[in-house]
Design an enzyme around this catalytic site. Structure first.
Site, PDB file in Angstrom:
ATOM      1  N   GLY A  41      36.305  47.170  41.194  1.00 44.58           N
ATOM      2  CA  GLY A  41      36.968  48.147  42.074  1.00 44.58           C
ATOM      3  C   GLY A  41      36.231  49.477  42.044  1.00 44.58           C
ATOM      4  N   PHE A  42      36.913  50.531  42.429  1.00 40.81           N
ATOM      5  CA  PHE A  42      36.272  51.848  42.491  1.00 40.81           C
ATOM      6  C   PHE A  42      35.761  52.275  41.119  1.00 40.81           C
ATOM      7  CE2 PHE A  42      38.940  52.183  46.308  1.00 40.81           C
ATOM      8  CZ  PHE A  42      37.987  52.633  47.206  1.00 40.81           C
ATOM      9  N   GLY A  43      36.595  52.096  40.086  1.00 42.56           N
ATOM     10  CA  GLY A  43      36.215  52.540  38.748  1.00 42.56           C
ATOM     11  C   GLY A  43      34.984  51.802  38.252  1.00 42.56           C
ATOM     12  N   GLU A  97      51.540  53.656  56.196  1.00 44.79           N
ATOM     13  CA  GLU A  97      50.392  53.286  57.035  1.00 44.79           C
ATOM     14  C   GLU A  97      50.641  51.950  57.722  1.00 44.79           C
ATOM     15  OE1 GLU A  97      47.276  53.849  54.074  1.00 44.79           O
ATOM     16  OE2 GLU A  97      46.797  55.794  54.946  1.00 44.79           O
ATOM     17  N   VAL A 132      38.390  37.685  33.452  1.00 43.65           N
ATOM     18  CA  VAL A 132      38.312  37.964  32.016  1.00 43.65           C
ATOM     19  C   VAL A 132      39.622  37.540  31.371  1.00 43.65           C
ATOM     20  CG1 VAL A 132      38.131  39.781  30.270  1.00 43.65           C
ATOM     21  CG2 VAL A 132      36.615  39.799  32.261  1.00 43.65           C
ATOM     22  N   ALA A 166      42.110  56.374  44.266  1.00 41.45           N
ATOM     23  CA  ALA A 166      40.704  55.988  44.235  1.00 41.45           C
ATOM     24  C   ALA A 166      39.859  57.072  43.553  1.00 41.45           C
ATOM     25  CB  ALA A 166      40.209  55.736  45.654  1.00 41.45           C
ATOM     26  N   GLN A 167      40.151  58.347  43.837  1.00 46.42           N
ATOM     27  CA  GLN A 167      39.358  59.433  43.254  1.00 46.42           C
ATOM     28  C   GLN A 167      39.464  59.476  41.731  1.00 46.42           C
ATOM     29  OE1 GLN A 167      37.066  61.738  43.751  1.00 46.42           O
ATOM     30  NE2 GLN A 167      36.716  60.917  45.782  1.00 46.42           N
ATOM     31  N   GLY A 197      35.745  44.587  36.104  1.00 44.39           N
ATOM     32  CA  GLY A 197      36.383  45.048  37.342  1.00 44.39           C
ATOM     33  C   GLY A 197      35.375  45.611  38.322  1.00 44.39           C
ATOM     34  N   ASP A 201      43.022  52.812  37.450  1.00 42.99           N
ATOM     35  CA  ASP A 201      44.451  52.464  37.452  1.00 42.99           C
ATOM     36  C   ASP A 201      44.928  51.875  36.134  1.00 42.99           C
ATOM     37  OD1 ASP A 201      44.647  53.293  40.050  1.00 42.99           O
ATOM     38  OD2 ASP A 201      45.178  51.332  40.900  1.00 42.99           O
TER      39      ASP A 201
HETATM   40  C1  LIG Z   1      47.058  48.912  49.796  1.00 36.06           C
HETATM   41  C2  LIG Z   1      46.538  50.054  48.981  1.00 36.06           C
HETATM   42  C3  LIG Z   1      46.268  51.267  49.590  1.00 36.06           C
HETATM   43  C4  LIG Z   1      45.775  52.342  48.852  1.00 36.06           C
HETATM   44  N1  LIG Z   1      45.493  53.519  49.479  1.00 36.06           N
HETATM   45  C5  LIG Z   1      44.937  54.533  48.788  1.00 36.06           C
HETATM   46  C6  LIG Z   1      44.546  55.726  49.445  1.00 36.06           C
HETATM   47  O1  LIG Z   1      44.744  55.885  50.653  1.00 36.06           O
HETATM   48  N2  LIG Z   1      43.949  56.692  48.703  1.00 36.06           N
HETATM   49  C7  LIG Z   1      43.714  56.544  47.363  1.00 36.06           C
HETATM   50  O2  LIG Z   1      43.144  57.437  46.738  1.00 36.06           O
HETATM   51  N3  LIG Z   1      44.073  55.438  46.715  1.00 36.06           N
HETATM   52  C8  LIG Z   1      44.687  54.425  47.393  1.00 36.06           C
HETATM   53  N4  LIG Z   1      45.046  53.274  46.742  1.00 36.06           N
HETATM   54  C9  LIG Z   1      44.855  53.214  45.279  1.00 36.06           C
HETATM   55  C10 LIG Z   1      43.423  52.879  44.927  1.00 36.06           C
HETATM   56  O3  LIG Z   1      42.965  51.795  45.685  1.00 36.06           O
HETATM   57  C11 LIG Z   1      43.358  52.588  43.445  1.00 36.06           C
HETATM   58  O4  LIG Z   1      43.772  53.736  42.736  1.00 36.06           O
HETATM   59  C12 LIG Z   1      41.944  52.214  43.013  1.00 36.06           C
HETATM   60  O5  LIG Z   1      41.541  51.040  43.674  1.00 36.06           O
HETATM   61  C13 LIG Z   1      41.882  52.023  41.517  1.00 36.06           C
HETATM   62  O6  LIG Z   1      40.583  51.602  41.170  1.00 36.06           O
HETATM   63  P1  LIG Z   1      40.331  50.717  39.890  1.00 36.06           P
HETATM   64  O7  LIG Z   1      38.862  50.492  39.838  1.00 36.06           O
HETATM   65  O8  LIG Z   1      41.011  51.298  38.723  1.00 36.06           O
HETATM   66  O9  LIG Z   1      41.097  49.351  40.200  1.00 36.06           O
HETATM   67  P2  LIG Z   1      40.893  48.341  41.398  1.00 36.06           P
HETATM   68  O10 LIG Z   1      40.251  48.968  42.568  1.00 36.06           O
HETATM   69  O11 LIG Z   1      42.234  47.699  41.563  1.00 36.06           O
HETATM   70  O12 LIG Z   1      39.878  47.282  40.821  1.00 36.06           O
HETATM   71  C14 LIG Z   1      40.196  46.443  39.759  1.00 36.06           C
HETATM   72  C15 LIG Z   1      39.210  45.320  39.735  1.00 36.06           C
HETATM   73  O13 LIG Z   1      39.367  44.556  38.559  1.00 36.06           O
HETATM   74  C16 LIG Z   1      39.376  43.191  38.869  1.00 36.06           C
HETATM   75  N5  LIG Z   1      40.121  42.499  37.828  1.00 36.06           N
HETATM   76  C17 LIG Z   1      41.426  42.629  37.514  1.00 36.06           C
HETATM   77  N6  LIG Z   1      41.742  41.838  36.472  1.00 36.06           N
HETATM   78  C18 LIG Z   1      40.602  41.208  36.119  1.00 36.06           C
HETATM   79  C19 LIG Z   1      40.278  40.257  35.128  1.00 36.06           C
HETATM   80  N7  LIG Z   1      41.182  39.792  34.261  1.00 36.06           N
HETATM   81  N8  LIG Z   1      39.014  39.792  35.077  1.00 36.06           N
HETATM   82  C20 LIG Z   1      38.074  40.244  35.929  1.00 36.06           C
HETATM   83  N9  LIG Z   1      38.322  41.150  36.879  1.00 36.06           N
HETATM   84  C21 LIG Z   1      39.569  41.620  36.973  1.00 36.06           C
HETATM   85  C22 LIG Z   1      40.010  43.122  40.231  1.00 36.06           C
HETATM   86  O14 LIG Z   1      39.699  41.923  40.893  1.00 36.06           O
HETATM   87  C23 LIG Z   1      39.368  44.356  40.879  1.00 36.06           C
HETATM   88  O15 LIG Z   1      38.093  44.062  41.374  1.00 36.06           O
HETATM   89  C24 LIG Z   1      45.561  52.195  47.468  1.00 36.06           C
HETATM   90  C25 LIG Z   1      45.850  50.973  46.844  1.00 36.06           C
HETATM   91  C26 LIG Z   1      46.325  49.918  47.590  1.00 36.06           C
HETATM   92  C27 LIG Z   1      46.631  48.604  46.916  1.00 36.06           C
END
Ligand SMILES: Cc1cc2nc3c(=O)[nH]c(=O)nc-3n(C[C@H](O)[C@H](O)[C@H](O)COP(=O)(O)OP(=O)(O)OC[C@H]3O[C@@H](n4cnc5c(N)ncnc54)[C@H](O)[C@@H]3O)c2cc1C
Length: 429
Positions: free
Chosen positions: A15-17, A176, A81, A325-326, A13, A314
């Site tokens: 994303g932020f994490g 938003e 994955v 995100a935090q 992944g 998440d």
């Molecule tokens: C529209 C929207 C607005 C938001 N606004 C806010 C906000 O204002 N403030 C806030 O704090 N949070 C906000 N959030 C929530 C925040 O974005 C999430 O909590 C955060 O992105 C979680 O991070 P993560 O790394 O766990 O997952 P994600 O950021 O979702 O990243 C997951 C990653 O894993 C990848 N992935 C998934 N499955 C697979 C797989 N099988 N194989 C390979 N890669 C894979 C995805 O492509 C992605 O890159 C918002 C979310 C959305 C959708």
């Protein structure tokens, strides 16, 4: 130590994490492989600005290999994955038929969450969600396309339905998005059309619960509702969407009555469900998943029975922490620090402790709400804070510069400079 002998960390992944976990390992004697379904890191909180024409795609989605170009101990691979083998310690990913098997000593699963239509997957075609760049561009095409086609429409009721936008879900994304759509139609499209009056557009925000932004408490929720209504948004609380089709949405109110809104453009901002990789991990371990598909982890974010596997962001369920995100950033940094402590033979922390930095949501230009520690903010101070926080967490210096330029254009003049979108589903017969 050669790179072959180094402790291998695989991060799933981007994303932020995943990204913050990888960056947290930059000084450690490890070899990190970060695998993502897309080659870019997506700043989801600003996706609604992509779909409403404020920001460009690249500004919210910098390429991971560019972000990590100076981190010599990390490599980025694109791939979906599809399998994780907890016994062999391998991750299998696929990209366009190319299959890659990567070995790990420690795994960090940060696959996040996707859109949930609560079992009504047929809604997806008519009401795209807001989880990916593809979603945001599809919505951008639909939103700006709706005004273009309304300009051509001769039938009055059809024209009205083209100028009606329904947003489903009264959480931060729905708020938003509806605030932006109201502003787009009230200000940004001034003088752009000759037949239609964009200010006559209707923006409807539908929420099944009794309040908007429930996590902000009753006072800020009521403030948000009033502010949106003043911007021209029709807020419908206690109203569930029970049907979505090409021409509109069917609603059911809590008193049992029903209603239908004719609207060509619908946006789904109602629910999320964790990546199916959660189920895959649970099936091979004593771990359980909750109703949202998140993995119930140990207090140190590890998979029960597998201290070498961290589940963060998440995808993890821990102490009811919200999908923010935090939470993802801090749990990613925590996992990296734990790995470093283990390798250095230091005592590891017993549990992950989340430092609540508050939450912010914008309603419109110069208007936002937020909770920071004991303080509840609204109006321009909250908006300025929102602006600063987003600039700090945007990845990449160049992106910050161009985002500031785009925001200056939009916030000062109201104009939107990023209105281009794939047009095939709109303007061709
Ligand atoms: C529209 C929207 C607005 C938001 N606004 C806010 C906000 O204002 N403030 C806030 O704090 N949070 C906000 N959030 C929530 C925040 O974005 C999430 O909590 C955060 O992105 C979680 O991070 P993560 O790394 O766990 O997952 P994600 O950021 O979702 O990243 C997951 C990653 O894993 C990848 N992935 C998934 N499955 C697979 C797989 N099988 N194989 C390979 N890669 C894979 C995805 O492509 C992605 O890159 C918002 C979310 C959305 C959708």
């Amino acid at each position: 130590v050669t790179s072959q002998d180094r402790h291998q960390v695989v991060v799933i992944g981007t994303g932020f994490g995943g990204l913050f976990a990888t960056k947290g390992l930059r000084r450690e004697p490890v070899a990190v492989t970060i695998i993502g379904r897309t080659p870019y890191h997506l700043f989801q909180p600003l996706l609604y600005q992509v779909s409403t024409g404020i920001l460009s795609v690249g500004e919210v989605a910098p390429t991971v290999r560019e972000v990590l170009r100076r981190q010599r101990n990390a490599e980025a691979l694109v791939g979906n994955v599809t399998a994780i083998d907890l016994i062999e310690r391998t991750v299998t990913s696929r990209a366009a038929g190319l299959i890659t098997v990567t070995h790990y000593d420690t795994l960090i699963a940060a696959a996040g969450a996707g859109q949930s239509y609560f079992g009504n997957d047929d809604f997806a075609d008519f009401a795209p969600g807001m989880k990916s760049i593809d979603d945001a561009l599809r919505l951008r095409a639909r939103i700006f396309g709706a005004f273009e086609l309304a300009e051509l429409e001769v039938d009055e009721s059809e024209r009205r339905s083209r100028l009606t936008f329904v947003i489903i879900g009264g959480g931060p994304t729905g708020v938003e998005m509806s605030g932006q759509l109201a502003e787009l139609s009230r200000h940004s499209l001034n003088n752009n059309f000759r037949t239609i009056d964009p200010t006559s557009s209707r923006v409807v925000l539908v929420e099944a619960g009794a309040t908007l932004l429930a996590s902000y408490g009753p006072k800020l929720s009521a403030h948000t509702k009033r502010a949106l209504e003043r911007s021209g948004v029709d807020v419908r609380l206690n109203t569930a969407v029970v049907g979505v089709d090409a021409d509109g949405v069917d609603l059911r109110l809590t008193d049992g009555s029903t209603d239908r809104i004719l609207a060509k453009t619908k946006v789904w901002a109602a629910g999320v469900t964790a990546s199916s990789l959660g189920g895959l991990l649970a099936a091979q371990s004593p771990a359980k998943v909750n109703r949202s598909g998140q993995v119930l982890v140990e207090s140190d974010c590890t998979l029960p029975g597998h201290p070498e596997v961290f589940v963060i962001g998440d995808l993890m369920a821990l102490d009811g922490l919200p999908g923010l995100a935090q939470v993802a950033i801090q749990s990613g940094e925590f996992a990296a620090a734990q790995i470093a402590r283990r390798l250095q033979g230091k005592r590891v922390r017993a549990g992950f402790r989340y430092r609540d930095k508050g939450q912010l949501a914008t309603i419109a230009r110069f208007k936002a709400i937020g909770i920071v520690g004991p303080f509840k903010l609204s109006g321009t101070p909250a908006w300025l804070l929102w602006l600063g926080v987003h600039l700090i967490y945007l990845v990449g210096f160049r992106n910050r510069v161009t985002v500031i330029a785009h925001w200056a254009v939009t916030f000062v003049s109201g104009a939107r400079s990023e209105r281009t979108a794939p047009s095939d589903e709109f303007y061709q017969d």
